[in-house]
Design an enzyme around this catalytic site. Structure first.
Site, PDB file in Angstrom:
ATOM      1  N   THR A  48       1.041  -1.187  -0.054  1.00 40.67           N
ATOM      2  CA  THR A  48      -0.018  -0.161   0.029  1.00 40.67           C
ATOM      3  C   THR A  48       0.883   1.395  -0.114  1.00 40.67           C
ATOM      4  O   THR A  48       0.586   2.344  -1.036  1.00 40.67           O
ATOM      5  CB  THR A  48      -0.749  -0.169   1.252  1.00 40.67           C
ATOM      6  N   VAL A  49       1.894   1.425   0.883  1.00 39.38           N
ATOM      7  CA  VAL A  49       2.630   2.470   1.148  1.00 39.38           C
ATOM      8  C   VAL A  49       3.569   2.696  -0.014  1.00 39.38           C
ATOM      9  O   VAL A  49       4.050   3.529  -0.802  1.00 39.38           O
ATOM     10  CB  VAL A  49       3.276   2.589   2.516  1.00 39.38           C
ATOM     11  N   ALA A  78      12.830  -3.644  -3.817  1.00 42.79           N
ATOM     12  CA  ALA A  78      12.380  -4.929  -3.254  1.00 42.79           C
ATOM     13  C   ALA A  78      11.369  -5.394  -2.517  1.00 42.79           C
ATOM     14  O   ALA A  78      10.435  -4.456  -1.829  1.00 42.79           O
ATOM     15  CB  ALA A  78      13.441  -5.149  -2.260  1.00 42.79           C
ATOM     16  N   GLU A 164       8.774  10.312   9.922  1.00 46.60           N
ATOM     17  CA  GLU A 164       7.259  11.044  10.117  1.00 46.60           C
ATOM     18  C   GLU A 164       6.245   9.902   9.698  1.00 46.60           C
ATOM     19  O   GLU A 164       5.246  10.254  10.636  1.00 46.60           O
ATOM     20  CB  GLU A 164       7.393  12.173   8.751  1.00 46.60           C
ATOM     21  N   GLU A 225      -9.224  -3.500   9.224  1.00 44.33           N
ATOM     22  CA  GLU A 225      -8.613  -4.900   8.645  1.00 44.33           C
ATOM     23  C   GLU A 225      -9.660  -6.108   8.920  1.00 44.33           C
ATOM     24  O   GLU A 225     -10.662  -5.816   9.749  1.00 44.33           O
ATOM     25  CB  GLU A 225      -7.400  -5.058   9.530  1.00 44.33           C
ATOM     26  N   LYS A 240       1.858   4.465  18.294  1.00 44.09           N
ATOM     27  CA  LYS A 240       1.968   5.991  17.648  1.00 44.09           C
ATOM     28  C   LYS A 240       2.132   6.799  18.960  1.00 44.09           C
ATOM     29  O   LYS A 240       3.032   7.987  18.563  1.00 44.09           O
ATOM     30  CB  LYS A 240       0.705   6.278  16.878  1.00 44.09           C
ATOM     31  N   GLY A 337      -3.474   5.456   4.795  1.00 42.79           N
ATOM     32  CA  GLY A 337      -3.593   4.969   3.462  1.00 42.79           C
ATOM     33  C   GLY A 337      -2.469   5.448   2.652  1.00 42.79           C
ATOM     34  O   GLY A 337      -1.470   6.033   3.363  1.00 42.79           O
TER      35      GLY A 337
HETATM   36  N1  LIG Z   1      -1.043   1.466   5.019  1.00 36.85           N
HETATM   37  C1  LIG Z   1      -1.035   2.426   5.724  1.00 36.85           C
HETATM   38  O1  LIG Z   1      -1.928   3.273   5.751  1.00 36.85           O
HETATM   39  C2  LIG Z   1       0.412   2.991   6.728  1.00 36.85           C
HETATM   40  C3  LIG Z   1       0.378   4.206   7.442  1.00 36.85           C
HETATM   41  C4  LIG Z   1       1.379   4.412   8.080  1.00 36.85           C
HETATM   42  C5  LIG Z   1       2.465   3.740   8.092  1.00 36.85           C
HETATM   43  N2  LIG Z   1       2.464   2.179   7.621  1.00 36.85           N
HETATM   44  C6  LIG Z   1       3.674   1.327   7.647  1.00 36.85           C
HETATM   45  O2  LIG Z   1       4.255   1.256   6.467  1.00 36.85           O
HETATM   46  C7  LIG Z   1       4.716  -0.020   6.319  1.00 36.85           C
HETATM   47  C8  LIG Z   1       4.137  -0.633   5.120  1.00 36.85           C
HETATM   48  O3  LIG Z   1       2.913  -0.915   5.131  1.00 36.85           O
HETATM   49  P1  LIG Z   1       1.777  -1.264   3.835  1.00 36.85           P
HETATM   50  O4  LIG Z   1       0.320  -1.066   4.233  1.00 36.85           O
HETATM   51  O5  LIG Z   1       2.307  -0.953   2.791  1.00 36.85           O
HETATM   52  O6  LIG Z   1       2.088  -2.780   4.088  1.00 36.85           O
HETATM   53  P2  LIG Z   1       1.743  -3.924   2.887  1.00 36.85           P
HETATM   54  O7  LIG Z   1       0.928  -3.325   1.923  1.00 36.85           O
HETATM   55  O8  LIG Z   1       1.605  -5.374   3.498  1.00 36.85           O
HETATM   56  O9  LIG Z   1       3.205  -3.898   1.923  1.00 36.85           O
HETATM   57  C9  LIG Z   1       4.335  -4.746   2.553  1.00 36.85           C
HETATM   58  C10 LIG Z   1       5.502  -4.712   1.286  1.00 36.85           C
HETATM   59  O10 LIG Z   1       6.593  -5.177   1.935  1.00 36.85           O
HETATM   60  C11 LIG Z   1       6.957  -6.168   1.009  1.00 36.85           C
HETATM   61  N3  LIG Z   1       7.961  -7.087   2.096  1.00 36.85           N
HETATM   62  C12 LIG Z   1       7.549  -7.785   2.990  1.00 36.85           C
HETATM   63  N4  LIG Z   1       8.562  -8.566   3.588  1.00 36.85           N
HETATM   64  C13 LIG Z   1       9.424  -8.454   2.662  1.00 36.85           C
HETATM   65  C14 LIG Z   1      10.778  -9.041   2.803  1.00 36.85           C
HETATM   66  N5  LIG Z   1      11.338  -9.721   3.642  1.00 36.85           N
HETATM   67  N6  LIG Z   1      11.708  -8.571   1.818  1.00 36.85           N
HETATM   68  C15 LIG Z   1      11.267  -7.590   0.899  1.00 36.85           C
HETATM   69  N7  LIG Z   1      10.049  -7.034   0.780  1.00 36.85           N
HETATM   70  C16 LIG Z   1       9.175  -7.485   1.617  1.00 36.85           C
HETATM   71  C17 LIG Z   1       5.695  -6.927   0.604  1.00 36.85           C
HETATM   72  O11 LIG Z   1       5.979  -7.705  -0.819  1.00 36.85           O
HETATM   73  P3  LIG Z   1       5.364  -8.377  -1.570  1.00 36.85           P
HETATM   74  O12 LIG Z   1       4.279  -7.210  -2.103  1.00 36.85           O
HETATM   75  O13 LIG Z   1       5.895  -9.200  -2.727  1.00 36.85           O
HETATM   76  O14 LIG Z   1       4.359  -9.037  -0.686  1.00 36.85           O
HETATM   77  C18 LIG Z   1       5.018  -5.696   0.231  1.00 36.85           C
HETATM   78  O15 LIG Z   1       5.259  -5.016  -1.106  1.00 36.85           O
HETATM   79  C19 LIG Z   1       4.223  -0.642   7.711  1.00 36.85           C
HETATM   80  O16 LIG Z   1       5.560  -0.484   8.610  1.00 36.85           O
HETATM   81  C20 LIG Z   1       3.351   0.250   8.089  1.00 36.85           C
HETATM   82  O17 LIG Z   1       2.987   0.272   9.594  1.00 36.85           O
HETATM   83  C21 LIG Z   1       1.233   2.067   6.912  1.00 36.85           C
END
Ligand SMILES: NC(=O)c1ccc[n+]([C@@H]2O[C@H](COP(=O)([O-])OP(=O)(O)OC[C@H]3O[C@@H](n4cnc5c(N)ncnc54)[C@H](OP(=O)(O)O)[C@@H]3O)[C@@H](O)[C@H]2O)c1
Length: 461
Positions: A48-49, A78, A164, A225, A240, A337
Site C-alpha cells: 500500500t505505502v 525490493a 514522519e 482490517e 503511535k 492510506g
Molecule cells: N498502510 C498504511 O496506511 C500505513 C500508514 C502509516 C504507516 N504504515 C507503515 O508502512 C509500512 C508498510 O505498510 P503497507 O500497508 O504498505 O504494508 P503492505 O501493503 O503489507 O506491504 C508490505 C510490502 O513489503 C514487502 N515485503 C514484506 N516482507 C518483505 C521482505 N522480507 N523483503 C522484501 N520485501 C518485503 C511486500 O512484498 P510483496 O508485495 O511481494 O508481498 C510488500 O510489497 C508498515 O510498517 C506500516 O506500519 C502504513
C-alpha cells in the site's frame, strides 16, 4: 561531479572514494555520496505505502527534483514476491526479491523501508545506517519498540533516520514538534490517532448502532482490517503515541510503556448519556509532561463537545499539541492510506536529499536525551464518568455515595434514570487518583444493590 564538500575519505566498507563532509559528531564521519549529483533510492516494500511512494516519485519527478535541489531516483525496489503481478508500472529491471542486496548496493544512497514488521526491517535499516546511508521509514511497530537502537545507530554514523510516516501518516506531527516548535516546551500531545476506532465511535454516535455493527461497516468500507485487533484494542494508537511522546519530550517511550484500553466495551447507551451531559466519546492517545515524569495512555475518554478534537469524526485523525509559548496547535487530516503515508515518506526523502546536497545531515538530534520515567496509570489523576445499574429503591444512593466517599473520590454530579425495577445512575467525579477510583469500583462491585458497573470512562479536559 562534485557538488558540495570536498573529498574526505576512502570509504573502506565500499572501497571507493566518496565525497563528504566531516562533522564533529563524536567519531562519526558523514559520507555524502554526491558524485552522481542525484539521490538514488533503494525502496524496500511495494505494498500500500511502497506503491504510493514509487508512484509519487515517478509521477512528480520534476517537482520533487526542483524542491530537493537534485533528482531523486528509484534505483531498486525490493519485494517479498517479485513474480507477483503489480498494478504500478516500474522502470525495467529495478524490481528484485533481494532486499539485502538493495541495501548493500553502492549505487543506493538512501534506503526507504516500507515493508513493515520488526525483522528483517530492523536488520536492513541498521545495515544501511552502518554503511553511511540515510534511511526513511514508515514502520511504527519498529520505531515504537526499537527506535532508540536505530536512532543511536544513525547518530553514531552521522546520517539521517527520518520516520514522519510512522506516527500519523499524512499529518506532519513529528516535523511540527521537532522543527517548527523547536523553540517551545511541549506540555501535552493529545490525539485521535486511529481512524478505524474513530470511524466506529462516530457511527455508533450517529446511528445508535452497536460496536459489532459499526465495526462490520468499517470493514466493508475498508477502514478496518479483517483482523481489527490492533486497532480496536488500542495497540496501533499506543505505538503511535510512544513515537509522538518520545519526540515531544525528547525522551524514550516505547509501546509497552503506554497504558492501553480499547473501544470494544463502549455501548450506544453510554454514548447517549455522554451526549446528554455535553460530551462525545473518543479513543484518545494522551502524552503529558508532569512533575518530571511522562504520562502516556490510550483509552476511551469523554471530551467536551466544544473541544477542538470533539468534531473530528469518521476515519480522520487529529493531534492537539500544547506548546509554550506557541499555545495549542491542532493538526487534522488523514492518518492512514497510501497517499497520505507517501506524502510523509517522500517529504522525509526530500529532506534527506536537501541535507545531502548541503552536506548537513543529522541536523536534528533525536536519540532521546532525557531519561524521564513514565508514570504508572494508578498514579494518574483524572475525573471519571461511572454508569451503574442499581436496584431502584430507597437507600441505594447513600450506599453508592459511601463507596466513593470511603475512597475520598468526590462526586461532582449524579443523574438517575429509572428503568422499572432497576435504575441507571450516571456519576461524574472530581479529579482523583486512578488507584482510588479502582478501589471505589471494587467496593461498588461488592454492593448487592449494584447490578452492573455498565461503564467507567475517564474525562479529558
Ligand atoms: N498502510 C498504511 O496506511 C500505513 C500508514 C502509516 C504507516 N504504515 C507503515 O508502512 C509500512 C508498510 O505498510 P503497507 O500497508 O504498505 O504494508 P503492505 O501493503 O503489507 O506491504 C508490505 C510490502 O513489503 C514487502 N515485503 C514484506 N516482507 C518483505 C521482505 N522480507 N523483503 C522484501 N520485501 C518485503 C511486500 O512484498 P510483496 O508485495 O511481494 O508481498 C510488500 O510489497 C508498515 O510498517 C506500516 O506500519 C502504513
Amino acid at each position: 561531479m562534485l557538488y558540495f564538500g570536498t573529498p574526505m575519505k576512502l570509504d573502506t566498507q565500499r572501497g571507493t572514494l566518496v565525497y563528504g563532509v566531516q562533522h564533529n559528531l563524536r567519531d562519526s564521519v558523514v559520507v555524502m555520496p554526491l558524485r552522481t549529483g542525484e539521490c538514488r533510492v533503494g525502496l524496500l516494500g511495494l505494498g500500500t505505502v511502497g506503491s504510493a511512494v514509487a508512484g509519487l516519485l515517478l509521477r512528480s519527478e520534476h517537482e520533487i527534483a526542483h524542491r530537493a535541489g537534485l533528482p531523486i531516483r528509484l534505483r531498486h525496489v525490493a519485494v517479498a514476491h517479485p513474480d507477483r503481478p503489480r498494478s504500478l508500472a516500474l522502470p525495467d529491471g529495478i524490481l528484485t526479491g533481494d532486499a539485502a542486496a538493495v541495501v548493500d548496493d553502492p549505487e543506493v544512497d538512501v534506503v526507504v523501508e516500507v515493508m513493515g514488521g520488526i525483522e528483517p526491517a530492523r536488520t536492513h535499516i541498521l545495515r544501511a545506517l552502518a554503511a553511511g546511508k540515510s534511511v526513511v521509514t514508515a514502520n511504527k511497530q519498529l520505531m515504537s519498540t526499537r527506535g532508540e537502537e536505530l536512532l543511536t545507530a544513525s547518530a553514531a554514523r552521522g546520517v539521517d533516520l527520518f520516520f514522519e510516516a510512522s506516527a500519523c501518516a499524512g499529518l506532519p506531527v513529528i516535523k511540527t514538534i521537532r522543527e517548527a516548535l523547536a523553540a517551545n516546551t511541549i506540555t501535552q500531545v493529545m490525539g485521535i490517532v486511529n481512524g478505524t476506532t474513530n470511524f466506529i465511535l462516530t457511527r455508533m454516535a450517529e446511528g445508535g448502532v452497536g460496536f459489532g455493527e459499526a465495526l462490520g461497516e468499517a470493514q466493508r468500507l475498508g477502514f478496518a482490517e479483517a483482523d481489527p485487533t490492533d486497532d480496536v484494542d488500542g495497540h496501533d494508537a499506543a505505538a503511535k503515541l510512544a513515537i509522538l511522546a518520545s519526540a515531544a519530550f525528547d525522551s524514550r517511550v516505547v509501546s509497552a510503556d503506554v497504558y492501553r484500553e480499547g473501544v470494544a466495551s463502549i455501548t450506544p447507551r453510554i454514548i447517549t448519556y455522554a451526549r446528554e451531559m455535553g460530551y462525545v466519546v473518543k479513543l484518545l492517545a494522551i502524552a503529558r509532561s508532569t512533575d518530571g515524569a511522562i504520562e502516556a495512555r490510550v483509552h476511551p475518554a469523554l471530551l467536551p463537545g466544544t473541544h477542538p478534537l470533539a468534531r473530528v469524526d469518521r476515519e480522520l485523525n487529529a493531534v492537539l499539541i500544547e506548546a509554550e509559548p506557541a499555545g495549542p496547535i491542532v493538526l487534522e487530516g488523514r492518518g492512514a492510506g497510501g497517499g497520505p503515508t507517501a506524502s510523509a515518506v517522500v517529504g522525509d526523502l526530500i529532506d534527506v536529499a536537501r541535507n545531502m546536497r548541503a552536506g548537513a545531515s543529522h541536523r536534528i538530534r533525536s536519540t532521546g536525551a532525557e531519561r524521564r520515567p513514565v508514570k504508572e496509570m494508578a498514579e494518574v489523576v483524572l475525573s471519571y464518568c461511572v454508569a451503574l445499574v442499581v436496584a431502584d429503591r430507597p437507600g441505594v444512593f447513600s450506599q453508592v455515595a459511601a463507596a466513593f466517599g470511603e475512597e475520598r473520590v468526590s462526586i461532582a454530579s449524579i443523574v438517575q434514570k429509572s428503568r422499572g425495577v432497576t435504575a441507571d445512575v450516571v456519576l461524574v467525579t472530581h479529579e482523583a487518583p486512578e488507584a482510588a477510583m479502582r478501589r471505589t469500583l471494587a467496593r461498588l462491585h461488592r454492593l448487592s444493590v449494584v447490578t452492573d458497573v455498565h461503564a467507567v470512562i475517564r474525562i479529558a479536559a
